[in-house]
Design a protein around this motif. Structure first.
Motif, short mmCIF file in Angstrom:
data_model
loop_
_atom_site.label_atom_id
_atom_site.label_comp_id
_atom_site.label_asym_id
_atom_site.label_seq_id
_atom_site.Cartn_x
_atom_site.Cartn_y
_atom_site.Cartn_z
N SER A 297 -13.58 102.27 37.98
CA SER A 297 -12.47 103.04 38.52
C SER A 297 -12.99 104.08 39.51
N ALA A 298 -12.41 104.08 40.71
CA ALA A 298 -12.82 105.03 41.75
C ALA A 298 -11.82 106.16 41.91
N GLY A 299 -10.98 106.38 40.90
CA GLY A 299 -10.02 107.47 40.97
C GLY A 299 -10.71 108.83 41.01
N LEU A 300 -10.13 109.78 41.71
CA LEU A 300 -10.74 111.10 41.86
C LEU A 300 -10.01 112.19 41.10
N SER A 301 -8.73 112.02 40.89
CA SER A 301 -7.94 113.09 40.25
C SER A 301 -7.92 112.93 38.74
N LEU A 302 -7.48 113.99 38.07
CA LEU A 302 -7.29 113.98 36.62
C LEU A 302 -5.90 114.54 36.31
N PRO A 303 -5.01 113.75 35.71
CA PRO A 303 -5.17 112.32 35.41
C PRO A 303 -5.14 111.48 36.69
N SER A 304 -5.58 110.25 36.57
CA SER A 304 -5.70 109.37 37.72
C SER A 304 -4.85 108.11 37.55
N SER A 305 -4.01 107.82 38.54
CA SER A 305 -3.22 106.59 38.48
C SER A 305 -4.14 105.37 38.62
N THR A 306 -5.27 105.55 39.31
CA THR A 306 -6.24 104.46 39.45
C THR A 306 -6.83 104.11 38.09
N ARG A 307 -7.22 105.13 37.33
CA ARG A 307 -7.74 104.90 35.98
C ARG A 307 -6.66 104.30 35.09
N LEU A 308 -5.43 104.78 35.22
CA LEU A 308 -4.33 104.26 34.41
C LEU A 308 -4.13 102.77 34.67
N LEU A 309 -4.17 102.36 35.93
CA LEU A 309 -4.00 100.95 36.25
C LEU A 309 -5.16 100.13 35.67
N GLY A 310 -6.38 100.66 35.78
CA GLY A 310 -7.53 99.97 35.20
C GLY A 310 -7.38 99.79 33.70
N ARG B 97 -4.59 99.70 31.94
CA ARG B 97 -3.53 98.74 31.63
C ARG B 97 -4.00 97.31 31.86
N LEU B 98 -4.77 97.09 32.89
CA LEU B 98 -5.31 95.76 33.15
C LEU B 98 -6.30 95.34 32.07
N ALA B 99 -7.12 96.28 31.62
CA ALA B 99 -8.09 95.98 30.56
C ALA B 99 -7.38 95.67 29.25
N THR B 100 -6.36 96.44 28.93
CA THR B 100 -5.62 96.21 27.69
C THR B 100 -4.95 94.85 27.71
N ALA B 101 -4.35 94.49 28.84
CA ALA B 101 -3.67 93.20 28.96
C ALA B 101 -4.68 92.05 28.88
N THR B 102 -5.85 92.23 29.46
CA THR B 102 -6.88 91.17 29.41
C THR B 102 -7.41 91.01 27.99
N ALA B 103 -7.70 92.13 27.34
CA ALA B 103 -8.25 92.09 25.97
C ALA B 103 -7.24 91.51 24.99
N GLU C 188 10.37 97.51 37.62
CA GLU C 188 10.17 96.11 37.27
C GLU C 188 9.16 95.48 38.24
N GLY C 189 8.39 94.56 37.74
CA GLY C 189 7.46 93.83 38.59
C GLY C 189 6.00 94.14 38.31
N LEU C 190 5.67 95.41 38.10
CA LEU C 190 4.26 95.76 37.89
C LEU C 190 3.72 95.14 36.61
N ASP C 191 4.49 95.21 35.53
CA ASP C 191 4.03 94.63 34.26
C ASP C 191 3.75 93.14 34.40
N GLY C 192 4.62 92.45 35.13
CA GLY C 192 4.43 91.01 35.32
C GLY C 192 3.17 90.70 36.09
N ARG C 193 2.89 91.49 37.13
CA ARG C 193 1.67 91.27 37.92
C ARG C 193 0.43 91.56 37.08
N ILE C 194 0.50 92.60 36.27
CA ILE C 194 -0.63 92.94 35.39
C ILE C 194 -0.89 91.80 34.41
N GLU C 195 0.14 91.29 33.78
CA GLU C 195 -0.02 90.21 32.80
C GLU C 195 -0.57 88.95 33.46
#
Length: 202
Positions: free
Chosen positions: A7-20, A22-28, A153-160
Motif C-alpha cells: 500500500s502506497a497510501g500516505l494519509s492516516l486513515p488511508s483509502s488506499t490502505r482500506l482498498l488493499g 478489502r481486496l485481501a479479505t475478499a481474496t482470503a 454499488e459496483g465497488l463490492d462487485g469489482r473487489i469480489e
C-alpha cells in the motif's frame, strides 16, 4: 498461501490502505491466506537511501523478502498526476535493482484510489504495463476506487471479481511458466512440428 499487500497510501486513515485490506479479505475468503501488509509510507526514508547507498536497509530488505516469497500480491497506489505515486514506483524500482526476477510469474492484483472516476485509466495505462514489464501475471480485473465509489454499488462487485481471479491464479501459479532469464534461451518448437501436431491422425 502467502498474500502480501503493498500500500502506497500516505494519509492516516488511508483509502488506499482500506482498498488493499478489502481486496485481501475478499481474496482470503476464497483461498485461505496469511496476509501481510507493507505500508510504503513507513519505508520512504529507506527506499530513498537505497538509491544513494546501493543496498536496502533492514526493514526494506525484509519487505523485499516478503514480496519475493509471496504466492500472490495486491498492489494499491493513490493516483498522482494521472499515474502511480513516486513512492510506489520507487519501491518496485528498488526491488528490481535488488532482484530483477522478484516478480517473474507472480500473480498480481492491481488497484488504485483517486478523487475522480476519470483517473481510472491509470490501471491500464500505467499499472498494468509496469507489472507486465516486471514479468508478473496481472489479473484481468483491476480495481479503481474514486471518492464517490465508497459505499456505492459496483465497488463490492469489482473487489469480489478481482479477488476471485487472484485466488484462482495463485492456486495455479505452479503451472505458470516463468519468464526466461536474460542469460537463458527458451526452447522453441519448430513450426513444422507444431503444425503436424494439429493435423488429424485418423
Amino acid at each position: 498461501m502467502k498474500l502480501v499487500v503493498v500500500s502506497a497510501g500516505l494519509s492516516l486513515p488511508s483509502s488506499t490502505r482500506l482498498l488493499g485490506d478489502r481486496l485481501a479479505t475478499a481474496t482470503a475468503a476464497q483461498a485461505p491466506a496469511d496476509v501481510r501488509v507493507i505500508e510504503l509510507r513507513e519505508l520512504a526514508v529507506e527506499i530513498a537511501h537505497t538509491f544513494t547507498h546501493g543496498f536496502p536497509g533492514r526493514a526494506l530488505a525484509e519487505a523485499f523478502e516478503a514480496v519475493t516469497a509471496a504466492d500472490g500480491l495486491i498492489v494499491v497506489t493513490p493516483v498522482f498526476s494521472a499515474s502511480y505515486s513516486g513512492l510506489f514506483k520507487s519501491f518496485f524500482d528498488a526491488l528490481g535493482g535488488t532482484d530483477a526476477d522478484a516478480l517473474t510469474g507472480k500473480p498480481v492484483l492491481i488497484a488504485a484510489t483517486g478523487g475522480s472516476a476519470r483517473h481510472s485509466l491509470v490501471l491500464d495505462h500505467a499499472l498494468r504495463p509496469l507489472f507486465s514489464h516486471l514479468g508478473a501475471v496481472v489479473v484481468p480485473t483491476g480495481v479503481y476506487a474514486a471518492s464517490e465509489d465508497w459505499g456505492a454499488e459496483g465497488l463490492d462487485g469489482r473487489i469480489e471479481r478481482a479477488a476471485g481471479e487472484l485466488a484462482a491464479l495463485t492456486a495455479g501459479a505452479s503451472t505458470v511458466r516463468p519468464r526466461p532469464r536474460k542469460d537463458t534461451f527458451e526452447e522453441v518448437t519448430p513450426f513444422e512440428e507444431r503444425l503436424a501436431a494439429l493435423r488429424p491422425t485418423g
